[in-house]
Structures are given as C-alpha cells and as structure tokens.
Design a protein around this motif. Structure first.
Motif: not given
Length: 158
Positions: A1-12, A57-73
């Motif tokens: 989890x720590x590596x995933x959090x660090x990867x998110x911080x580096x990317x986003x 890579x190595x810290x998280x499993x990714x899954x593309x959900x682009x067409x799997x979900x709908x957003x209602x605001x």
C-alpha cells in the motif's frame, strides 16, 4: 500500500486516499473505494491505463473501468434530503463534508458516493454506479426528487 500511495503521489502530485475521501487535482479525481484501493476519474483521458501502468508496476493492479461505470452528479438545495431517501449515509455537511466518500448502496444498487466541491453555494454529490444499473438508479433518483422539482443538465467537469 505504501508503494501504491507513493506512486500516486509521483504521478498525480497527491497521495492516494487511504480513508473514505475524494481528492481532486486539476485533471483527475482519486476516490477511495475500499481498503488499499481507489478509482481515478480522468479528464480528457489524460490518465489512461497505458499512462498509469509504468508508474504503478509492482505496487498496484490496474483495471480499466472506462465503460463500466456511469456518473450521476446531484446538486440543489434539496439534494441532501432527496439522497436521504435512498441512503443510510449521514450526508449532513458536518459529517459528510467536501471530499468525503463512501462505498455504499442506494436502492439495492452498489455506488461509490462522494461530495464534490460546492457549485453556486450548493452541495454536489456524485454517484458512480455500474453502467448496467445506471438507468434503474437514475429513475429512482428522479422519483425521489420529484417532490422538489428536477432540472437535468450535463457537465464536462469530470
């Protein structure tokens, strides 16, 4: 989890949410969806799975959900009252403030719910639902909001 959090911080530029909350950047929203997992909503597809894969890579499993979900605001002066009919989550602003998130159900439908930034002084609630259930939940939302009046619009925000 720590590596995933660090990867998110580096990317986003922000750490991945470790608790039920949503974190916005200029071109994405990171939304907690369970222990050690989060969803990424990307503006204009900038953060596609192909772009994210090398950094996670190595810290998280990714899954593309682009067409799997709908957003209602949902927003408006009666949004919280309407949603209270559908959810057991306490949506009072003292408890469910801007950035709060929850994995919950509404009308027997699994949703990821988070509070976005206020728009025109009104709370904004976002529901991310599996696309196959979106139409059913949409009609339930409309039925629940009918007594307050409904205006349907479209936004490119997310």
């Amino acid at each position: 989890a720590g590596e995933m959090i660090a990867a998110a911080k580096a990317h986003f530029g922000v750490a991945a949410p470790e608790t039920p909350k949503a974190i916005g950047t200029s071109d994405a929203s990171l939304i907690w969806s369970g222990p050690d997992q989060f969803l990424v909503l990307s503006k204009d597809g900038k953060h596609s799975i192909e772009v994210l894969a090398p950094g996670f890579a190595g810290s998280a499993s990714l899954s593309d959900q682009s067409h799997a979900r709908a957003l209602i605001s949902i927003s408006g002066d009666k949004a919280r009252a309407m949603l209270a009919k559908l959810s057991s989550i306490d949506l009072h602003p003292d408890v469910f403030g801007v950035g709060a998130a929850a994995a919950t159900s509404m009308d027997h439908t699994s949703v990821t719910l988070w509070r976005g930034g206020d728009r025109n002084g009104l709370a904004v609630f976002n529901l991310l639902v599996f696309a196959t259930f979106a139409e059913s939940l949409w009609h339930t939302v409309l039925d629940s909001a009918a007594e307050y009046g409904v205006t349907i619009g479209h936004s490119e925000d997310l």
